[in-house]
Design an enzyme around this catalytic site. Structure first.
Site, PDB file in Angstrom:
ATOM      1  N   ASP A 182      37.369  45.241  36.122  1.00  0.00           N
ATOM      2  CA  ASP A 182      37.767  46.266  35.164  1.00  0.00           C
ATOM      3  C   ASP A 182      39.196  46.675  35.522  1.00  0.00           C
ATOM      4  O   ASP A 182      39.692  46.387  36.610  1.00  0.00           O
ATOM      5  CB  ASP A 182      36.805  47.471  35.193  1.00  0.00           C
TER       6      ASP A 182
HETATM    7  C1  BGC Z   1      37.341  50.135  30.552  1.00  0.00           C
HETATM    8  C2  BGC Z   1      36.936  48.769  30.062  1.00  0.00           C
HETATM    9  C3  BGC Z   1      38.034  48.180  29.220  1.00  0.00           C
HETATM   10  C4  BGC Z   1      39.315  48.132  30.036  1.00  0.00           C
HETATM   11  C5  BGC Z   1      40.489  47.521  29.289  1.00  0.00           C
HETATM   12  C6  BGC Z   1      38.732  50.149  31.173  1.00  0.00           C
HETATM   13  O1  BGC Z   1      39.163  51.450  31.349  1.00  0.00           O
HETATM   14  O2  BGC Z   1      36.399  50.612  31.483  1.00  0.00           O
HETATM   15  O3  BGC Z   1      35.750  48.860  29.324  1.00  0.00           O
HETATM   16  O4  BGC Z   1      37.678  46.909  28.750  1.00  0.00           O
HETATM   17  O5  BGC Z   1      39.656  49.466  30.387  1.00  0.00           O
HETATM   18  O6  BGC Z   1      40.968  48.345  28.316  1.00  0.00           O
END
Ligand code: BGC
Length: 736
Positions: A280
């Site tokens: 993530d």
């Molecule tokens: C989120 C993810 C997301 C990623 C990219 C993170 O803050 O937890 O779900 O895909 O950002 O935007």
């Protein structure tokens, strides 16, 4: 789902899985055009620098003053390719409700003017209990991603709702592992049917936003395998996602993205996951530890405290801290997934999108997800000849509410209203605003009943709203619960003075219909005063039309709750979320173990406001002739009859519980069926034996006891329904 369909899906899933899991080390002769063989050849030809490049991601948009990488489209992520070998760059975009376009300021997006269909929330899709709708939503997102030139979608959020206050509950598919696995698995299958890779995320136990970057999830392994991990296991089998996104939080003391037990022992060894693990955004904390634990790609290194892959990984490989073979495996998994998904052979080419056609799909999905919670005296559906309607509140004159954060979509019809907290710098203001998607429910209601006088009041003046309500033939009152990624709700009550407004209006007019737009459960202290309540969740860019369809009976309500609506927070395992400690690592003790949601309610004999699985229709359904067979697993059949006066759809739910009381009931299958008045049909399910098993940690297998089970066919998890007893042969099962 019919038993035949279940068996067909199981067979095709297993066959596809066998294909997908054949790896370079397999003894069977390999087709030299197979994804494995091609990926292996590429790995042999790549230089060390090229390999490092393929496992190191960047933010795909301008970020903190750094311009986006050359070649990137302007999105969440970008990984450069290797043009000399024909390895494409990864153009990675969010996410689960449609293709996003990250905001730069309130009025500026990363890709100027680029819009996408905003689908209803994942919670809403789960409320359809309909695998085909989930697939259709996924295919729509995949098609739009591809048409914009993206080859990877960060879809597939499958965290279970353990916290009714969770800020991302709208992105999650409810509290039951089977429902979650089916709905999210089908969505991923839909995305990937378009030749676009999808993730499944956030692995694992990323079930709250409070302290989300650091908290330590404390839960026993057996309980975890039988709940959150079971949802992932089932979702991965069904959807076969190209990648798994590891989560921000810690699990059992280790950060999820450097947790070798999660990533290597469970995901890659027990489940034989052939794809790759990406982090993530900002979830990496180490180089050698993470790589050796099973992380295959660092996403958006700008988000981490420092770049952990890139040069740092190169040094670690040179020093032997990360074996060269491990780096090869990382690269192999990424390339093999790209080839298998079709992103190498059929690259995404920008094309026009038919937004009108997609709006219809989004409308059908939103309508199918709406749950009718109460409908006294058959107030709904409204007659098209109703004299006057007063619409109140929820900014229903502007649009429908959407959830905030990385999944927020910029819709084709634009925003009807943007509410911005004061005093924030431009980028933060854009991320932290509340967006209402046009068109408005008021406009949709007016379009549905052109001959009716339809007025609107914003509801801020409760006395005036109640006075006006007295004079209207019917009141439709909209209530909203804005939530966003990054923060949990503070209370389970509707914010501001909405409860008081509903109470006053309900008392003033006995024909008041409440339409909720919430992320998940809320309290309803006014329920006795309101004859009709519709839960429409965050219904997406076609949400207004979908709500009007249900209000006026163009479509019948068919949604069922994918989550328990507790009567109070005291009915939940953690009535107060743990406050962040002044120092040290915050932790969350999941004392409920695998008894999430309705199982917790059953364990404590509590009566929720609305149970998991609950939902009314404009007609009524009755069950008879439950027939249950044991053996290798449970086969259950029952007859469902439409005993009302209108055509409608029912979700016939089957639950099983150990007869010895050692364990709570659990959903083992369901069938969604459409019936005309007076029509009956026999429907049945075959349970996945893992739903009857306990996880045996010593053997690392599922163990089905030879004890009898009580099987119930019911309208929801708290319904007594019809029950019968059967015995299942004891067995021990590994992941297929
Ligand atoms: C989120 C993810 C997301 C990623 C990219 C993170 O803050 O937890 O779900 O895909 O950002 O935007």
């Amino acid at each position: 789902m019919s038993p035949t369909l279940f068996r067909m899906l199981l067979r095709s899933t297993v066959a596809a899985w066998l294909l997908a899991t054949s790896t370079a080390s397999s003894a069977a002769p390999q087709d030299d055009r197979s994804p494995d063989a091609r990926a292996r050849r590429w790995v042999a030809e790549l230089t060390l620098d090229e390999k490092i490049g393929l496992v190191t991601g960047r933010v795909g948009a301008d970020y903190n003053g750094t311009p986006k990488p050359v070649g990137s489209l302007g999105s969440a992520g970008y990984v450069a390719g290797v043009p000399r070998l024909g390895i494409p760059a990864l153009q990675i975009t969010d996410a689960g409700l449609g293709v996003t376009n990250p905001p730069v300021t309130l009025t500026q997006r990363s890709r100027e003017g680029d819009v996408a269909t905003a689908l209803p929330s994942v919670m809403s899709t789960a409320a359809t209990w309909d695998p085909q709708r989930a697939y259709a939503n996924g295919a729509l997102m995949g098609a739009e991603a591809r048409a914009k030139g993206f080859n990877m979608l960060l879809a597939g959020s499958i965290n279970l709702v353990r916290e009714p206050l969770g800020g991302r509950n709208f992105e999650y598919p409810g509290e039951d592992p089977l429902l979650a696995g089916v709905i999210v698995g089908e969505t991923i299958r839909g995305v990937q049917s378009q030749g676009v890779m999808s993730t499944i995320k956030h692995f694992a136990i990323n079930d709250q936003e409070t302290d989300r970057f650091v908290y330590d999830a404390r839960i026993g392994e057996g309980a975890m395998r039988e709940s959150d991990l079971l949802a992932f296991e089932l979702g991965i089998e069904r959807g076969r996602p190209s990648a798994v996104m590891c989560a921000y939080n810690r699990v059992g003391g280790e950060y999820a993205c450097e947790n070798s037990h999660l990533l290597t022992d469970i995901l890659k060894t027990d489940w034989k996951f052939p794809g790759f693990v990406l982090s993530d955004w900002g979830a990496v904390h180490s180089t050698a530890k993470a790589a050796n634990a099973g992380l295959d790609q660092e996403s958006a290194l700008e988000f981490d405290s420092r770049p952990f892959f890139g040069d740092a990984l190169k040094q670690a490989v040179r020093s032997g801290a990360v074996p060269a073979a491990r780096l090869d495996d990382m690269v192999f998994r990424i390339l093999r997934s790209e080839i298998a998904a079709g992103v190498v052979d059929t690259p995404a080419v920008p094309t026009a999108i038919d937004f009108s056609a997609h709006a219809i799909v989004a409308q059908q999905s939103a309508a199918a997800g709406i749950v009718l919670l109460k409908n006294d005296r058959g107030l709904l559906p409204l007659s098209s000849t109703v004299r006057s309607i007063l619409v109140i509140g929820g900014h229903a004159d502007k649009g429908v509410l959407s959830g905030g954060g990385s999944s927020q979509v910029t819709p084709p019809g634009g925003y009807g209203l943007v509410e911005t907290p004061p005093g924030l710098p431009p980028a933060a203001a854009a991320w932290r605003s509340t967006y209402y998607l046009a068109p408005s429910p008021l406009a949709a209601i007016r379009a549905a009943v052109p001959g009716t006088t339809v007025k609107y009041l914003d509801g801020t003046d409760i006395v005036a709203a109640a006075a006006a309500a007295k004079k209207a033939a019917v009141v439709v009152l909209f209530a909203v619960q804005p939530l966003a990624e990054g923060a949990d709700a503070k209370t389970l009550s509707l914010p501001d003075a909405q409860d008081a407004l509903i109470q006053a209006v309900g008392e003033a007019n006995r024909k008041t219909i409440v339409v909720l737009e919430t992320a998940g459960p809320v309290l309803m202290p006014w329920l006795a005063k309101t004859p009709s309540v519709l839960e429409s969740w965050y219904p997406g860019s076609s949400g207004a039309a979908a709500i009007a369809d249900i209000l006026f009976g163009v479509r019948s309500p068919q949604g069922r709750l994918p989550v328990t609506f507790p009567a109070s927070l005291s009915q939940t395992p953690r009535p107060a979320m743990a406050a962040s400690p002044a120092s040290g690592v915050p932790s969350v003790a999941y004392i409920e173990g695998s008894d999430v949601g309705y199982r917790w309610q059953a364990r404590h004999h509590t009566r929720p406001l609305f149970s998991f699985g609950f939902g009314l229709s404009f007609t009524r359904f009755a069950y008879s002739r439950l027939v249950v067979r044991g053996g290798d697993t449970i086969h259950a059949e029952a007859t469902v009859s439409n005993t009302g006066k209108r055509e409608g759809m029912d979700v016939v739910q089957f639950y099983a519980a150990p007869a010895n009381g050692k364990g709570m009931k659990r959903l083992i299958g369901w069938t969604k069926v459409s019936l005309k008045p007076g029509e009956s049909r026999s429907v049945g399910i075959d349970a996945d034996p893992r739903l009857l098993a306990a996880y045996d940690m010593a053997a690392r297998r599922w163990s089905v006891p030879g004890d009898p089970f009580i099987v119930t066919v019911a309208h929801d998890a708290a319904d007594i329904g019809l029950s019968a007893m059967t015995r299942v042969a004891p067995s021990s099962i590994a992941t297929p």
